[in-house]
Design an enzyme around this catalytic site. Sequence first.
Site, PDB file in Angstrom:
ATOM      1  N   GLY A  53      35.763  -2.636 -17.602  1.00  0.00           N
ATOM      2  CA  GLY A  53      36.821  -2.168 -18.487  1.00  0.00           C
ATOM      3  C   GLY A  53      36.298  -1.346 -19.648  1.00  0.00           C
ATOM      4  O   GLY A  53      35.443  -0.465 -19.491  1.00  0.00           O
ATOM      5  N   CYS A  54      36.792  -1.660 -20.845  1.00  0.00           N
ATOM      6  CA  CYS A  54      36.427  -0.901 -22.036  1.00  0.00           C
ATOM      7  C   CYS A  54      34.958  -1.067 -22.408  1.00  0.00           C
ATOM      8  O   CYS A  54      34.396  -0.222 -23.106  1.00  0.00           O
ATOM      9  CB  CYS A  54      37.310  -1.322 -23.210  1.00  0.00           C
ATOM     10  SG  CYS A  54      39.065  -0.990 -22.955  1.00  0.00           S
ATOM     11  N   ALA A  55      34.325  -2.148 -21.978  1.00  0.00           N
ATOM     12  CA  ALA A  55      32.902  -2.367 -22.282  1.00  0.00           C
ATOM     13  C   ALA A  55      31.997  -1.451 -21.478  1.00  0.00           C
ATOM     14  O   ALA A  55      30.796  -1.345 -21.778  1.00  0.00           O
ATOM     15  CB  ALA A  55      32.521  -3.821 -22.016  1.00  0.00           C
ATOM     16  N   ALA A  56      32.541  -0.789 -20.457  1.00  0.00           N
ATOM     17  CA  ALA A  56      31.699  -0.023 -19.544  1.00  0.00           C
ATOM     18  C   ALA A  56      31.031   1.181 -20.187  1.00  0.00           C
ATOM     19  O   ALA A  56      29.979   1.626 -19.733  1.00  0.00           O
ATOM     20  CB  ALA A  56      32.518   0.417 -18.331  1.00  0.00           C
ATOM     21  N   PHE A  69      33.207  -3.254 -26.078  1.00  0.00           N
ATOM     22  CA  PHE A  69      33.748  -4.593 -25.868  1.00  0.00           C
ATOM     23  C   PHE A  69      34.782  -4.540 -24.751  1.00  0.00           C
ATOM     24  O   PHE A  69      35.555  -3.582 -24.661  1.00  0.00           O
ATOM     25  CB  PHE A  69      34.424  -5.115 -27.147  1.00  0.00           C
ATOM     26  CG  PHE A  69      33.591  -4.949 -28.393  1.00  0.00           C
ATOM     27  CD1 PHE A  69      32.361  -5.582 -28.521  1.00  0.00           C
ATOM     28  CD2 PHE A  69      34.026  -4.141 -29.437  1.00  0.00           C
ATOM     29  CE1 PHE A  69      31.597  -5.424 -29.667  1.00  0.00           C
ATOM     30  CE2 PHE A  69      33.270  -3.979 -30.586  1.00  0.00           C
ATOM     31  CZ  PHE A  69      32.047  -4.625 -30.702  1.00  0.00           C
TER      32      PHE A  69
END
Length: 371
Positions: free
Chosen positions: A137-140, A333
């Site tokens: 997700g956004c942590a990628a 994150f």
Amino acid sequence: MATLCRPAIAVPEHVITMEQTLDLARETHADHPQRELVLRLIRNTGVRTRHLVQPIEETLRHPGFEARNRLYEAEAKIRVPEVVRRALAHAEAEPADIDLIVYVSCTGFMMPSLTAWLINTLGFRSETRQLPIAQLGCAAGGAAINRAHDFCTAYPDANVLIVSCEFCSLCYQPTDIGVGSLLSNGLFGDAVSAAVVRGRGGTGMRLERNGSHLVPDTEDWISYAVRDTGFHFLLDKRVPGTMEMLAPVLQDLVDLHGWSVPAMDFFIVHAGGPRILDDLCHFLNLPPEMFRYSRATLTERGNIASSVVFDALARLFDDGGAADSAQGLIAGFGPGITAEVAVGTWAAGGERPGSRERIDREPAASVALSG
């Protein structure tokens, strides 16, 4: 030492403002028992504009997961090449200089990954490694930077291309009317970004140490339910408070590197929402100005998932960059709850990429994944 060079960013041409988002929420969910709460939460995001890959009228329709995924692939192939070319130019690199392509996206699915299409289409060598990351997700965005750092630590003369393609609007689900889902409808935007991590030389952030952290027992706080209609975003009400758990992770990595958080010069972090930035100011005892690039991304483009850190970093470059050897931190994150963090110093410039023979050698004998 690996250097994260200037990113290239592109956003779609269709724009929706906060006022339009609020009007749509009022009209579409006129009878929702928590409508006023949803409207207040959307206002509090501070997102003024977002960019969408389709006009809003098309976005609100649901032609089925198959049709949406076809659109994801078609739009990716239209929009990604231009940002890749600009990212290579920023790094003074050519396709033949790239040894690994990391492709990150959580808003559509392709197999083979878009990496295969890029290699076949844009002149990359057939030997180019491929690393698709789809489920962070956004942590990628942070994970892609860290895996590029790891690769360049193993192969000091290598160069890595990172590509992020996030069409969050293609995950809109008209039947999801929970507060978290309705909030996400007013928060997420679409963007494509790319950046090169050069093993030697380059202008940008010299990556010195990285780390990952998973908060135990938070797997269901951010997730996808995969159904016949596609990806259904699930957001737990506890997510906005995660910085109380993750701020110490950032602090610990900085301490491990022998630095001091108050003495650092720049912070590029994933802006999932305004409270993330507000809480980081509080728990790290930093002034709001330290997160101005991340907040500008949130305000002007919304939460663009894994592309946030690249958009915020591009804003630092647009602002003239940092002083040579300035100390900085990048953090993403996302689901897990996961944090991907890197620290390093600003590099004002350096040599061009080396010769093609470099990657044929064995990796460096000692590879410390945390730097």
